[in-house]
Design an enzyme around this catalytic site. Structure first.
Site, PDB file in Angstrom:
ATOM      1  N   GLU A  72       0.808  -1.227   0.000  1.00 60.01           N
ATOM      2  CA  GLU A  72       0.000   0.000   0.000  1.00 60.01           C
ATOM      3  C   GLU A  72       0.841   1.277   0.000  1.00 60.01           C
ATOM      4  O   GLU A  72       0.421   2.323   0.484  1.00 60.01           O
ATOM      5  CB  GLU A  72      -0.965  -0.004   1.193  1.00 60.01           C
ATOM      6  CG  GLU A  72      -1.894  -1.211   1.245  1.00 60.01           C
ATOM      7  CD  GLU A  72      -2.899  -1.251   0.108  1.00 60.01           C
ATOM      8  OE1 GLU A  72      -3.193  -0.180  -0.449  1.00 60.01           O
ATOM      9  OE2 GLU A  72      -3.374  -2.346  -0.240  1.00 60.01           O
ATOM     10  N   LEU A  73       2.055   1.178  -0.536  1.00 62.46           N
ATOM     11  CA  LEU A  73       3.007   2.291  -0.600  1.00 62.46           C
ATOM     12  C   LEU A  73       3.356   2.854   0.779  1.00 62.46           C
ATOM     13  O   LEU A  73       3.741   4.022   0.901  1.00 62.46           O
ATOM     14  CB  LEU A  73       2.498   3.420  -1.511  1.00 62.46           C
ATOM     15  CG  LEU A  73       2.299   3.066  -2.986  1.00 62.46           C
ATOM     16  CD1 LEU A  73       2.003   4.321  -3.801  1.00 62.46           C
ATOM     17  CD2 LEU A  73       3.498   2.344  -3.581  1.00 62.46           C
TER      18      LEU A  73
END
Length: 398
Positions: free
Chosen positions: A147-148
Site C-alpha cells: 500500500e506504498l
C-alpha cells in the site's frame, strides 16, 4: 523529455472464512477456499487475462518505446499456482518481453513493515524475491511496499537490502507544495524515492467512468494531453491492476482506452520509462524526511496508516498478531507459520475500517463481510482458535 512511469499493483488476498470451529485442519481451517477461488477466477476472466493480452499486444506494437512495471504479490502468485496456470503464464510472457519491470514487495502484502522489529518484514521481502525469481525468472531492483507504506526506517532497510529505489504516495501534507514529478532521496539512506502523481493516476483509476466528473468521458488522447502539460522529469502513474475490467468494467471502455494510450502518449513530448530507468536518467533534487510516526501510504484521503489501524478493532487485532510472533516461530511448524503470515495481510485490517462515503465503498469492495464489525469479530474468532492451536503445539513440544 518527460518520462511517463506506469506501475500496476496485482494482488488478491486469501480471505478468511466465516469461522466456526469444526474438524478442518491446516490452512483452510481459517481461509475460505471456495470464495477465494471464485473471486480469483472472476477477476482473472474480467481483468488479468484480457489486460495482460492487451498490454502484450501494445508492447509488441510499440516495441522499444512502450514499457511499464508490475508488482505481483506472493499471495496472488500462490493463487495462480492453485487455480490459474494460464494467468501465471500470461504474467510470465509479460516479464519475458524485457519491457516490463517486476517490482519487489512483501510476499504477503502484509503490515510487517509497521512492526518495531523489522525481522519479519525482511524475511517476507526475501521470500517474495525467491518466488518471483522461481516463477517469473526475474530479480527485482526497485521496491514497492504494501500500500506504498513509507517512512525513513523502511527506506533504510530497503536500501540495505540492495534495492535501487522505492515507490510511495505523493501525499500533499508530506511534499508541502513540492512537486511529485521529480526524484527525491530518503533521509538517512539516500535511497531514491519515486512519488505517485495521484491526480493523473486517479483520473484513470477512480474517475474514468464517473459521469459527474468534468473530465468525463476520458479518452486516451485527452489524458495524454494532460500528461504532456507536466514539464518536469517524470510522471509516476501508480494504480491497482484490477482497474482494468474489475473496478472499471469493460463496458466503460477502459480496455479501449489502455489499448490506445501508448500511441497517444508517444505523440506527445513524452517517453515511457520503468522505475529503475528513472534512477539512471535523473538525480534526486532534495531529501525527504518521513519519521516512523508520520508513515505515509496511498490509501484514503488521509494517506497514512488509518486505513488499517485507524480504530480500536484494527489496532487490537494487529497487536494480538504481533504478540504471537515469537510463539509461532518457536513451533518451527511450516503450516502454523504460513497461517500466521497470511493473517498479517493488510486486507484483513482494511475490511475492519469504519470510514464511510467514498473511502468506505473502497474498503468494502472485495470484502466477504457485510460490515467492518463483522470482519473484526470474525478475525478475532480465527485468531483465538489459531492461538489455541499454537500453544497446543508448544505444549506437545515441551
Amino acid at each position: 523529455m518527460t518520462s511517463l512511469c506506469m506501475y500496476f499493483q496485482v494482488h488478491q488476498p486469501f480471505r478468511l472464512r466465516r469461522f466456526w470451529p469444526d474438524d478442518r485442519s491446516g490452512f483452510f481451517r481459517y481461509f475460505d477456499e471456495r470464495s477465494n477461488r471464485e473471486i480469483f477466477e472472476r477477476v482473472a476472466q474480467k481483468c488479468y487475462i484480457p489486460a495482460n493480452r492487451t498490454l502484450l499486444e501494445s508492447l509488441e506494437e510499440h516495441k522499444g518505446e512502450f514499457m511499464f512495471s508490475l508488482s505481483i504479490t506472493g499471495t496472488l502468485l500462490e493463487q495462480c499456482e492453485l487455480w490459474g496456470k494460464d494467468v501465471l503464464e500470461s504474467f510470465r510472457q509479460l516479464a519475458e518481453t524485457g519491457a516490463v519491470e517486476i517490482l519487489e514487495e512483501t510476499f504477503y502484502h502484509s503490515l510487517s513493515s509497521l512492526f518495531e522489529d523489522k525481522t519479519e518484514f525482511v524475511e517476507e521481502v526475501k521470500e517474495h524475491r525467491k518466488m518471483v525469481s522461481d516463477l517469473l525468472g526475474v530479480k527485482p531492483q526497485v521496491f514497492r511496499n504494501t500500500e506504498l507504506l513509507y517512512n525513513n526506517t523502511i527506506a533504510k532497510i530497503v536500501s540495505n537490502l540492495g534495492y535501487k529505489a522505492i515507490l510511495t504516495e505523493g501525499a500533499d501534507h508530506m511534499l508541502e507544495g513540492r512537486s511529485p514529478n521529480v526524484l527525491y532521496k530518503a533521509k538517512n539512506s539516500g535511497l531514491p524515492i519515486l512519488f505517485r502523481n495521484y491526480k493523473l493516476s486517479d483520473d484513470i483509476g477512480y474517475r474514468f467512468s464517473a459521469r459527474w466528473w468534468e473530465g468525463y468521458p476520458l479518452t486516451a488522447e485527452k489524458w495524454a494531453s494532460w500528461a504532456a502539460g507536466v514539464k518536469e522529469d517524470c510522471i509516476n502513474i501508480f494504480m491497482d491492476y484490477e482497474t482494468f475490467g474489475e473496478h472499471q468494467w469493460r463496458e466503460t471502455g477502459i480496455f479501449d482506452f489502455m489499448e490506445k494510450l501508448p500511441a497517444e502518449v508517444l505523440k506527445q513530448d513524452l517517453e515511457f520509462s520503468t522505475p529503475v530507468e528513472l534512477t539512471r536518467k535523473y538525480s534526486p533534487v532534495a531529501e525527504i524526511d518521513v519519521g516512523d510516526f508520520s508513515t505515509i501510504s496511498w490509501a484514503d484521503m488521509e494517506r497514512d496508516t488509518s486505513a488499517w489501524l485507524g480504530n480500536d478493532m484494527q489496532r487490537r487485532c494487529f497487536e494480538e498478531i504481533k504478540l504471537l510472533e515469537p510463539f509461532v516461530k518457536k513451533t518451527e511448524d511450516p503450516e502454523i507459520l504460513r497461517i500466521w503470515k497470511h493473517l498479517l495481510t493488510s486486507d484483513h485490517y482494511y475490511y475492519m475500517c469504519t470510514k464511510w462515503l467514498g473511502d468506505g465503498d473502497v474498503h468494502s469492495y472485495f470484502s466477504v463481510h457485510s460490515t467492518p464489525f463483522e470482519a473484526a469479530v470474525n478475525f478475532m474468532a480465527v485468531l483465538m482458535d489459531f492461538k489455541a492451536q499454537v500453544f497446543k503445539k508448544l505444549n506437545r513440544m515441551a
